[in-house]
Design a protein around this motif. Sequence first.
Motif, short mmCIF file in Angstrom:
data_model
loop_
_atom_site.label_atom_id
_atom_site.label_comp_id
_atom_site.label_asym_id
_atom_site.label_seq_id
_atom_site.Cartn_x
_atom_site.Cartn_y
_atom_site.Cartn_z
N VAL A 134 24.46 39.58 74.14
CA VAL A 134 24.58 38.82 72.89
C VAL A 134 25.65 37.76 73.06
O VAL A 134 26.84 38.07 73.08
N VAL A 135 25.25 36.53 73.16
CA VAL A 135 26.20 35.46 73.43
C VAL A 135 26.82 34.88 72.16
O VAL A 135 27.85 34.22 72.21
N LEU A 136 26.16 35.12 71.05
CA LEU A 136 26.71 34.60 69.79
C LEU A 136 26.16 35.41 68.63
O LEU A 136 24.98 35.78 68.64
N THR A 137 27.03 35.73 67.69
CA THR A 137 26.53 36.36 66.46
C THR A 137 26.95 35.52 65.29
O THR A 137 28.00 34.86 65.31
N ALA A 138 26.16 35.55 64.24
CA ALA A 138 26.46 34.77 63.04
C ALA A 138 26.06 35.55 61.81
O ALA A 138 25.22 36.45 61.89
N ALA A 139 26.67 35.22 60.70
CA ALA A 139 26.37 35.92 59.46
C ALA A 139 25.08 35.41 58.85
O ALA A 139 24.41 36.13 58.13
N ASP A 140 24.72 34.18 59.13
CA ASP A 140 23.49 33.71 58.50
C ASP A 140 22.53 33.08 59.50
O ASP A 140 22.90 32.60 60.57
N THR A 141 21.27 33.12 59.08
CA THR A 141 20.17 32.76 59.97
C THR A 141 20.21 31.31 60.42
O THR A 141 19.84 30.99 61.54
N ASP A 142 20.64 30.44 59.55
CA ASP A 142 20.65 29.02 59.89
C ASP A 142 21.54 28.74 61.09
O ASP A 142 21.22 27.90 61.94
N VAL A 143 22.63 29.43 61.15
CA VAL A 143 23.52 29.26 62.29
C VAL A 143 22.83 29.72 63.56
O VAL A 143 22.90 29.07 64.61
N ILE A 144 22.14 30.85 63.46
CA ILE A 144 21.41 31.36 64.63
C ILE A 144 20.38 30.33 65.09
O ILE A 144 20.32 29.98 66.27
N LYS A 145 19.61 29.81 64.15
CA LYS A 145 18.60 28.81 64.51
C LYS A 145 19.24 27.60 65.18
O LYS A 145 18.72 27.06 66.17
N THR A 146 20.35 27.17 64.63
CA THR A 146 21.03 26.00 65.18
C THR A 146 21.34 26.18 66.66
O THR A 146 21.06 25.30 67.48
N TYR A 147 21.84 27.36 67.02
CA TYR A 147 22.22 27.56 68.41
C TYR A 147 21.03 27.87 69.29
O TYR A 147 21.07 27.62 70.50
N VAL A 148 19.96 28.39 68.69
CA VAL A 148 18.71 28.52 69.44
C VAL A 148 18.23 27.11 69.80
O VAL A 148 17.80 26.85 70.92
N ARG A 149 18.32 26.20 68.84
CA ARG A 149 17.90 24.81 69.08
C ARG A 149 18.79 24.14 70.13
O ARG A 149 18.34 23.29 70.88
N GLU A 150 20.04 24.55 70.18
CA GLU A 150 20.97 24.03 71.18
C GLU A 150 20.60 24.53 72.58
O GLU A 150 21.21 24.11 73.56
N GLY A 151 19.67 25.49 72.61
CA GLY A 151 19.29 26.05 73.90
C GLY A 151 20.25 27.12 74.40
O GLY A 151 20.23 27.51 75.57
N MET A 152 21.06 27.64 73.50
CA MET A 152 22.04 28.63 73.92
C MET A 152 21.41 29.97 74.20
O MET A 152 21.99 30.81 74.90
N GLY A 153 20.24 30.22 73.61
CA GLY A 153 19.61 31.50 73.88
C GLY A 153 18.43 31.76 72.96
O GLY A 153 17.93 30.85 72.30
N VAL A 154 18.05 33.03 72.92
CA VAL A 154 16.90 33.47 72.14
C VAL A 154 17.41 34.13 70.86
O VAL A 154 18.37 34.90 70.91
N GLY A 155 16.81 33.80 69.77
CA GLY A 155 17.28 34.35 68.49
C GLY A 155 16.53 35.60 68.07
O GLY A 155 15.32 35.73 68.29
N LEU A 156 17.27 36.53 67.47
CA LEU A 156 16.63 37.70 66.85
C LEU A 156 16.97 37.63 65.37
O LEU A 156 18.12 37.84 64.98
#
Lengths: 307, 307
Positions: free
Chosen positions: B220-242
């Motif tokens: 787990v390279v990044l955790t966030a409290a809300d989904t939008d943040v997760i999507k943002t970093y998925v779009r950045e190519g940082m990883g796969v979102g769950l």
Amino acid sequence: MELRQLTSLVALEESGFNVTLAAKQLFLVQSAVSQHLAQLEQELGTQLFMRKGKRLIGLTAAGEQVLNYARQALAIRENILDVGREHVEEGSGLLRIGTTHTQACYVLPAVIRAFRKQFPQVNLQINQGTPQQLVELVVTDRVDFSICTEELGEHSTLTAIPCYRWNRSLIALKGHPVLSEKPLSLERICNYPLITYTFGFTGANHMQTTFARAGLQPNVVLTAADTDVIKTYVREGMGVGLIASMAYSPDLDPDLETRDLSHMLPWETTWVAYHKDKYLRRYQKRFIDLLEQMILDNGATKLTEES
Amino acid sequence: MELRQLTSLVALEESGFNVTLAAKQLFLVQSAVSQHLAQLEQELGTQLFMRKGKRLIGLTAAGEQVLNYARQALAIRENILDVGREHVEEGSGLLRIGTTHTQACYVLPAVIRAFRKQFPQVNLQINQGTPQQLVELVVTDRVDFSICTEELGEHSTLTAIPCYRWNRSLIALKGHPVLSEKPLSLERICNYPLITYTFGFTGANHMQTTFARAGLQPNVVLTAADTDVIKTYVREGMGVGLIASMAYSPDLDPDLETRDLSHMLPWETTWVAYHKDKYLRRYQKRFIDLLEQMILDNGATKLTEES
DNA sequence: ACTCCTTACGGAGCACGTAACTATA
DNA sequence: TATAGTTACGTGCTCCGTAAGGAGT
């Protein structure tokens, strides 16, 4: 909204919607109570009372709800005051018990003797009533707790604690033929005129169903709410008594003889119950402890030993 | 004892035992609050506050108890006022919801749309917070109810109602190699850097144990409290979102693709909870109904269909 | 005619605000 | 010195009681 207005609301209901009477109970004049009620209605903006002209005759739906909450609020005030009392007048105060005749006369004396030794400064107040009345008393916080065998366990606003279990004995005048029956059975008992507790008291209904299930029709010639009355008529020769075992004492009743019936009649549980949101002062908790403890010391069957 | 004194007590505690601050929140001057507290102590005859010289720094044992009852009393006052409001301003009022980001953004909009249609006069107030904060909010009656996946079911002062069940999906940029994995398994997911919810949010802990039990160590390279943040970093190519499945929408996220993971990850239950002694206005009850109803209409898995 | 509730009105008390004093940081 | 709490004191409000008026039984 003020607590005093809620107090007036509760008093109104308890006085049957008679403002004058409610005021008297609150040591106020009518007009004061009248104003409280008017203020409440005004603040809430809703009719709380059903009226016939100027007279109040009942509550509206909203009024019922408010009354309910008002009771809760006043109970909380009492709790807060009790917290204060607990710290100020530690070990002194008032203990208000509601109970039935049988408990008051044959079970509580020993408990109260021990309690008084520990808390000589606590004033006791015993209110006697029917099981239904005892529920009412404890629900409306006119007693701190109620002790009896029926009803208490079934009310959701009460915390009911099983204290002890008991069963019944037969009593008869010395030399009465029932005392020679061997073996003593339900069938044989039914051959005699019986005297026992009134329906709704001291487990009477419970016992009745036991007879019914055995296909027996006991000849109950007299029922009474309290044991002393039963004994009186047993002494009159009117019949054979069926009473709670703890209500017989060889010292007090030298002219009577008993037979234990616990192998053939259902066990009863006596409960103590208090309002579940009530703050219990230390001596009140102690009293409940003693209730269980004393019974144990006296050799009666304690609940935890069973089941 | 007056409700106003209890109000001051509660405000005092909520302001960290700063009388000045408490007074400000009550729109009073310090001296007034100071008097309320002094009066309470005097009437109860007990120290309620721990002091350091003149400053109040905490509550005594008695103070804690009184504070607790004070809160209850004030809650009851609110209930009474709500009974009034219900009859005066029927269909209008305020609905205060506490919830997490994910619920607020992806679940509630549809519910609220339907609710507004039925109750256009009700003002809505959405408070966002962590599950712990949401519990706090609803316990102290700063929101009418809280909606989230954690914590709510475990508090005895709350009535928690399961609303609906959901599970997770994987999200990744279109063309990401994870999307070609067949079959998709937990093991394979663990080969990619993951982005998901922070511990304590949206069932994250629940999911974590599932991985652990399978003997897997997700990266787990990044955790966030809300989904939008997760999507943002998925779009950045940082990883796969769950993320929670309902948080993906093909319209809003045309650049992302999903895979349903409900067959391999634990189902979560989202609850709505309100203080158990709270009076619920009609529109508040309706809102809870809608919560369940709308989810059903949207084809999500309703709780009652399961188990 | 009696009981019951409401409304008007006046006095006493109290709650809150101003302000001076005291104590803590 | 600045911040925080208590105490003193005055004013305006409100709460209760007296009393008069209207409504039911």
